[in-house]
Design a protein around this motif. Structure first.
Motif, PDB file in Angstrom:
ATOM      1  N   TYR A 710       0.620  -1.102   0.098  1.00 29.61           N
ATOM      2  CA  TYR A 710       0.185  -0.035   0.088  1.00 29.61           C
ATOM      3  C   TYR A 710       0.818   1.409  -0.099  1.00 29.61           C
ATOM      4  O   TYR A 710       0.470   2.113  -0.658  1.00 29.61           O
ATOM      5  CB  TYR A 710      -0.769   0.081   1.206  1.00 29.61           C
ATOM      6  N   GLN A 715       4.145  -0.334  -8.566  1.00 29.43           N
ATOM      7  CA  GLN A 715       3.594  -1.843  -8.555  1.00 29.43           C
ATOM      8  C   GLN A 715       5.207  -2.551  -8.424  1.00 29.43           C
ATOM      9  O   GLN A 715       5.315  -3.522  -7.851  1.00 29.43           O
ATOM     10  CB  GLN A 715       3.015  -2.226  -9.605  1.00 29.43           C
ATOM     11  N   THR A 741      -4.519  -7.570  -1.246  1.00 27.25           N
ATOM     12  CA  THR A 741      -5.420  -6.758  -2.124  1.00 27.25           C
ATOM     13  C   THR A 741      -4.863  -5.514  -2.796  1.00 27.25           C
ATOM     14  O   THR A 741      -5.420  -4.960  -3.666  1.00 27.25           O
ATOM     15  CB  THR A 741      -6.454  -5.867  -1.192  1.00 27.25           C
ATOM     16  N   PHE A 742      -3.254  -5.486  -2.714  1.00 28.00           N
ATOM     17  CA  PHE A 742      -2.878  -4.549  -3.445  1.00 28.00           C
ATOM     18  C   PHE A 742      -1.657  -5.318  -4.360  1.00 28.00           C
ATOM     19  O   PHE A 742      -0.754  -4.521  -4.933  1.00 28.00           O
ATOM     20  CB  PHE A 742      -2.183  -3.446  -2.620  1.00 28.00           C
ATOM     21  N   PHE A 744      -0.723  -6.660  -7.625  1.00 28.46           N
ATOM     22  CA  PHE A 744      -1.078  -6.622  -9.191  1.00 28.46           C
ATOM     23  C   PHE A 744      -0.786  -7.904 -10.153  1.00 28.46           C
ATOM     24  O   PHE A 744      -1.134  -7.778 -11.035  1.00 28.46           O
ATOM     25  CB  PHE A 744      -0.710  -5.256  -9.663  1.00 28.46           C
ATOM     26  N   CYS A 764      -6.928 -11.983  -3.731  1.00 24.52           N
ATOM     27  CA  CYS A 764      -6.048 -11.024  -4.481  1.00 24.52           C
ATOM     28  C   CYS A 764      -6.837 -10.371  -5.597  1.00 24.52           C
ATOM     29  O   CYS A 764      -6.958 -10.556  -6.776  1.00 24.52           O
ATOM     30  CB  CYS A 764      -4.704 -11.657  -5.074  1.00 24.52           C
ATOM     31  N   ILE A 765      -7.613  -9.363  -5.139  1.00 25.61           N
ATOM     32  CA  ILE A 765      -8.723  -8.775  -6.066  1.00 25.61           C
ATOM     33  C   ILE A 765      -8.118  -8.018  -7.170  1.00 25.61           C
ATOM     34  O   ILE A 765      -8.877  -7.696  -8.133  1.00 25.61           O
ATOM     35  CB  ILE A 765      -9.665  -8.026  -5.119  1.00 25.61           C
ATOM     36  N   ARG A 766      -6.628  -7.338  -7.077  1.00 28.68           N
ATOM     37  CA  ARG A 766      -6.339  -6.638  -8.067  1.00 28.68           C
ATOM     38  C   ARG A 766      -5.382  -7.351  -8.980  1.00 28.68           C
ATOM     39  O   ARG A 766      -4.742  -6.893  -9.815  1.00 28.68           O
ATOM     40  CB  ARG A 766      -5.912  -5.241  -7.507  1.00 28.68           C
ATOM     41  N   LYS A 768      -3.818  -9.130 -11.926  1.00 32.64           N
ATOM     42  CA  LYS A 768      -4.222  -9.079 -13.223  1.00 32.64           C
ATOM     43  C   LYS A 768      -3.756 -10.343 -13.980  1.00 32.64           C
ATOM     44  O   LYS A 768      -4.365 -10.562 -14.830  1.00 32.64           O
ATOM     45  CB  LYS A 768      -3.583  -7.909 -13.958  1.00 32.64           C
ATOM     46  N   CYS A 784     -10.425 -13.802  -7.139  1.00 37.83           N
ATOM     47  CA  CYS A 784      -9.707 -13.006  -7.987  1.00 37.83           C
ATOM     48  C   CYS A 784     -10.331 -12.233  -9.011  1.00 37.83           C
ATOM     49  O   CYS A 784     -10.185 -12.783 -10.245  1.00 37.83           O
ATOM     50  CB  CYS A 784      -8.416 -13.744  -8.475  1.00 37.83           C
ATOM     51  N   GLY A 786     -10.380  -9.299 -10.326  1.00 38.54           N
ATOM     52  CA  GLY A 786      -9.714  -8.531 -11.183  1.00 38.54           C
ATOM     53  C   GLY A 786      -8.690  -9.359 -12.017  1.00 38.54           C
ATOM     54  O   GLY A 786      -8.099  -8.565 -13.114  1.00 38.54           O
TER      55      GLY A 786
END
Length: 977
Positions: A710, A715, A741-742, A744, A764-766, A768, A784, A786
């Motif tokens: 955060y 990144q 959650t951060f 990528f 890990c919602i972000r 990609k 996941c 995102g």
């Protein structure tokens, strides 16, 4: 069980007799008398245990035998721990105390000897009373003997199982030739209806046609090649049993039997059922498999067994697990057998309760129906429901118990006595219980932990232990622990044989821990200690405890007497929310190897003597928020393997102190409590310690790095930090990065961890993109949301299990834009493909299917590809390494498809006509598809694809590379530069 404990007691006595220091206590003669007496009763123990009837003399004698053996072990431990000190170190003040101790020891020796000698005296009359074990075994085998006949009208709830078995067998059409013999085992819990299912299939002459012979052989636990061969001959020979009898002299050797079988069965189509197979010896099972193979390829064999390990060893196709029936189905069986028409609500309610006591086992339902009979009296039904008829109704359970090695019986009996029905058991805790209690001993080849693993596997194969039902496919909880439950029916049966094993489960005890048998306890579990009053002497009389579990209390201090438990190996003091410190003399617990202090949220420090616990291998300090720093005494624990610091307080100097624990294999530093800026700074040092732990096999960083991610400006910096944390962990097998959650992306260094088997990225919602990691067998991508791109490699979950499923089912939770699935040859069944349900993944735009060239397939490519139906909005599709000759017809439903790539599909000889309907298709690329290139030479086929603007057909470089591209303006084909 008693046999193992008595053997351990004898071993203890022999070690004490040979101890010079013990000899000076003048107890050697008594010890020799006890050893002789216990050795005398040993041959009777197994026979007494096999009698299995607790209301008779053998059961009472067995309980006394267990008590005597345990008391002997305790007495020897006490004797060896209180050896007289050397005269040079004695003082005059110590002499009176020594005399008191010696007198107390003498009393204990004489009490123990009296009990042991009583056992020997009673063993003579008991031996005359007990039948031989072989007689009991023959009686059970005779009761269980089966044949092909059955009443199909009385069978309920197995129709779908029957159809699946029939579907698994090859076609029985006379003109279809098999290339290999088919051996299909049916396995499951005893009494679940395996024989009945085999009878249903055996007698279905409509669905299974074309067999020249149908043969039923009851194998039984007394496995005999000759008996099996003769039984087959007697059923297929025109003269039946008469021929076998008259030719007995020729049939003595196995070669003669095999020769005759080959004569009778050569070129014939045979359905053979081998019912009730118990043989576990892999060599004998392989011989049986070879014998069946020798008899010809046109044979379908159905084997029934209670043991999954046997099923794996004998099969040629995947074994079929027969699951329990529902309570409703059991009630239907009972109703049908007793001709209960319904209409009586009270009886219906009682009947359904009775059905629930059958635990899904149809044999139990039939047994209850037998005792209910024609009665329609509610009180009678209630009384019958209380009867323990299952013990007598299911002789296979007795047989399973009799065939268990004594040590395994002891271990499973402990599970059933200490854990209530339905309890979730943590595998590592169970293994440590067994070791602490000395229920298992290491051999010259295997450690105690390895033997425990074998016991657990065997109990799973028997369906006695079952993997706990979880919400995801890993079979583990959120901290990576493997969880089990005990099958209710097995639990019920084993409780009958596990009396007086010196274990006690106290649920929500009130006021006291005192108990009249406390001095003999070896394992004590107290759940809900909020009302327990811990006194100074609470543990003084429990000096032989090996396992102690205390949960949920607000006491601030433990009594010093807990440090008197010098035999304690496993200690769990969990959720003691008021506990501030441990006794200063805690280091006296020299045998402690497992301690769990999870949830002791006010614990401020560990005593200095904690570092004296040199045998500790497992320490759990989860949710110990009061610890301001990583306790310094941990640095002295040279055997520490497992450390749980989850929900910790971001200790100062964490990296430096962690780096000193070089023996660690399992580390959990998930969910740190970083509320202050300086705590986040401390967390930065974590990577300096992690990179030194090269022995780590399991690492849990769940939500651990969120504060760092955060506050990092980019990144790239976040990924660099994560990469530095795991870089060099070459032994790592399991990594948990969930709930970052951060996060990528993933660092490239993850791909360098060649031993990594499982990766948890759930939450890990972000995130990609997930790239290809070929060593992975399990990847959790739940939530996941995102995720844009995923490269997934199909792997077999368990290499040691021939019929373990593949990991492709883990894609159920994935809904990304780009998905590549490679190594599809490892998918085990069409059902696995169906489970991922591609058609529902509405985010999916680009999809690639890839098979490894020239690899062995488990499912035919064309059959598998038909199950992978993409969503209609798919834009790009690639098929690579496909061996089918045609593409599936569902292509016409992909109305948004813009690009189609076909690579290395050497047997693909045409494209479907439905491509004409795909007006949105802009690009068609074909590489190394020789048959398809021939198809394209046909003018009519060219016209069918005329609406596609860009088409390319490329040959591999090894065959004079050539690319044919159609010019969009002229429509003529030209060779590309």
């Amino acid at each position: 069980m008693a046999q193992v404990i008595v053997e351990r007691a004898c071993a203890k006595l022999r070690s004490a007799i040979g101890d010079e220091a013990v000899a000076r206590s003048n107890f050697t003669g008594d010890l020799r008398d006890m050893l002789e007496a216990l050795e005398h009763v040993q041959p009777i123990l197994d026979r007494a245990e096999m009698h299995l009837r607790r209301d008779f003399f053998p059961s009472r004698w067995l309980q006394r035998a267990l008590g005597a053996a345990y008391k002997t072990i305790d007495m020897v431990d006490e004797l060896q721990d209180s050896r007289p000190q050397a005269a040079a170190t004695m003082t005059r003040r110590m002499l009176p105390r020594l005399a008191i101790m010696k007198n107390a020891m003498a009393i204990q020796v004489q009490e123990t000897k009296k009990l042991v000698m009583w056992l020997q005296e009673q063993s003579g009359s008991l031996s005359k009373y007990l039948p031989e074990k072989s007689i009991l075994l023959e009686k059970i085998i005779k009761e269980r003997k089966t044949g092909p006949g059955f009443e199909e009208a009385l069978v309920l709830g197995r129709g779908s199982d029957k159809q699946r078995i029939i579907a698994a067998l090859p076609s029985t059409e006379p003109n279809i030739m098999q290339e290999h013999i088919t051996i299909l085992p049916i396995f499951g819990l005893v009494g679940s209806g395996k024989t009945t299912l085999a009878q249903m299939v055996f007698n279905d002459t409509h669905s299974l046609q074309g067999y020249d012979f149908r043969v039923w052989v009851h194998v039984s636990p007394q496995f005999d090649f000759h008996a099996i061969g003769k039984s087959i001959i007697s059923q297929v020979s025109a003269r039946g049993q008469e021929e076998t009898n008259h030719s007995s002299s020729d049939m003595e050797g196995m070669q003669s039997i095999m020769k005759r079988l080959h004569e009778l069965l050569n070129g014939k189509k045979v359905l053979l059922v081998l019912d009730d197979l118990w043989e576990e010896d892999p060599i004998r099972l392989q011989l049986l498999k070879s014998m069946l193979t020798f008899l010809g390829d046109r044979m379908d064999v159905i084997v029934t067994t209670c043991n999954q390990a046997i099923a794996r060893k004998i099969c040629t196709i995947e074994p079929y697990r027969l699951n329990p029936l529902s309570d409703e189905a059991c009630w239907e069986i009972i109703k049908k057998l007793i001709r209960f028409e319904g209409g009586e609500e009270e009886l219906e309610k009682i009947g359904r309760e009775i059905a629930s006591k059958c635990w899904g086992v149809p044999s139990a339902a039939r047994a209850y129906a037998g005792i209910l009979g024609s009665s329609r009296d509610a009180m009678t039904w209630k009384n019958k429901m209380k009867e323990d008829i299952l013990f007598y109704a299911l002789p296979a359970f007795k047989l399973s118990y009799m065939r268990m090695p004594p040590e395994l019986r002891l271990c499973f009996a402990y599970c059933c006595q200490i854990f209530p029905s339905g309890h979730i058991i943590v595998k590592d805790d169970l293994v440590h219980h067994w070791i602490a209690l000395h229920l298992i001993e290491p051999s010259e080849i295997l450690s105690a932990a390895q033997i425990a693993e074998e016991h657990i596997t065997r109990l799973q194969d028997m369906s006695f232990l079952q993997t706990a039902q979880l919400n995801h496919a890993s079979g583990k909880d959120e901290i990576g622990a493997i969880l089990f439950t005990i099958h209710d029916l097995a639990h019920h049966f084993m409780k009958r044989f596990s009396k007086n094993l010196s274990y006690r489960l106290a649920t929500s005890p009130h006021g006291k821990l005192d108990h009249m048998y406390d001095m003999y306890l070896r394992s004590l579990h107290c759940v809900g200690c909020s009302k327990v009053e811990f006194k100074d002497d609470s543990f003084s009389r429990k000096k032989y405890l090996r396992v102690l579990e205390l949960k949920e209390s607000s006491v601030q201090k433990l009594p010093d007497s807990i440090c008197q438990l010098r035999h304690l190996g496993y200690l769990k003091i969990s959720e003691f929310t008021g506990l501030i410190t441990l006794p200063e003399s805690f280091g006296l617990l020299k045998n402690l190897f497992h301690i769990d202090l999870s949830g002791c949220s006010r614990l401020a420090a560990l005593p200095e003597s904690f570092g004296d616990l040199i045998n500790l291998i497992h320490v759990n300090l989860s949710r110990c928020h009061g610890l301001a720093q990583l306790p310094e005494p941990l640095q002295k624990l040279g055997k520490l393997v497992h450390l749980d610091l989850s929900f910790w307080s971001c200790f100062e100097g964490i990296g430096e102190r962690l780096g000193d624990l070089i023996t660690l294999e399992h580390l959990n530093v998930s969910n740190p409590c970083c509320h202050l800026a300086q705590q986040r700074i401390h967390l930065q040092g974590l990577k300096d310690g992690l990179c030194k732990l090269t022995n780590l096999r399991y690492l849990n960083l769940s939500a651990c790095l969120n504060p760092i991610f955060y506050y990092h400006q980019s990144q790239e910096d976040s990924l660099k930090f994560l990469g530095e944390c795991v870089s060099g962990l070459s032994s790592l097998e399991h990594l948990d990065l969930s709930h970052h959650t951060f996060l990528f992306g993933l660092p490239a260094s993850l791909g360098e961890l060649n031993k990594l088997k499982t990766l948890n990225l759930s939450g890990c919602i972000r995130l990609k993109k997930v790239g290809e990691m070929k060593s992975l067998k399990f990847m959790n991508l739940r939530k996941c949301r995102g995720l844009e791109s995923c490269e997934f490699v199909v792997r077999i979950v368990d290499d040691d299990d021939v019929y373990s499923s593949s990991n492709i089912v883990q894609l159920e939770e994935v809904n990304c834009q780009e998905l590549q699935i490679s190594c599809l040859e490892k998918v085990k069944s069409k059902e696995e493909a169906q489970r991922i349900n591609l058609a529902e993944k509405q985010n999916l735009e680009k999809l690639k299917f890839s098979w490894t060239l020239d690899s062995v397939r488990r499912v035919e490519d064309s059959a598998l590809l038909r199950e992978f139906v993409p969503p209609p909005n798919l834009q790009c599709l690639e098929v690579n390494g496909y061996t089918g000759s045609n593409l599936p017809e569902y292509l016409d439903e992909l109305t948004s498809l813009q690009e189609l790539k076909i690579v290395h599909c050497k047997h693909l000889n045409s494209l479907p006509d439905v491509l004409q309907k795909l007006t949105s298709l802009k690009n068609l690329c074909v590489f190394d598809c020789p048959e398809l290139e021939k198809w394209y030479e046909v003018e009519e086929n060219k016209k069918m694809l005329a609406h596609i603007p860009n088409k390319s057909y490329e040959k591999p470089a090894s065959t004079s590379r050539q690319v044919i591209v159609e010019d969009e303006t002229s429509g003529n084909e030209v060779e590309a530069a």
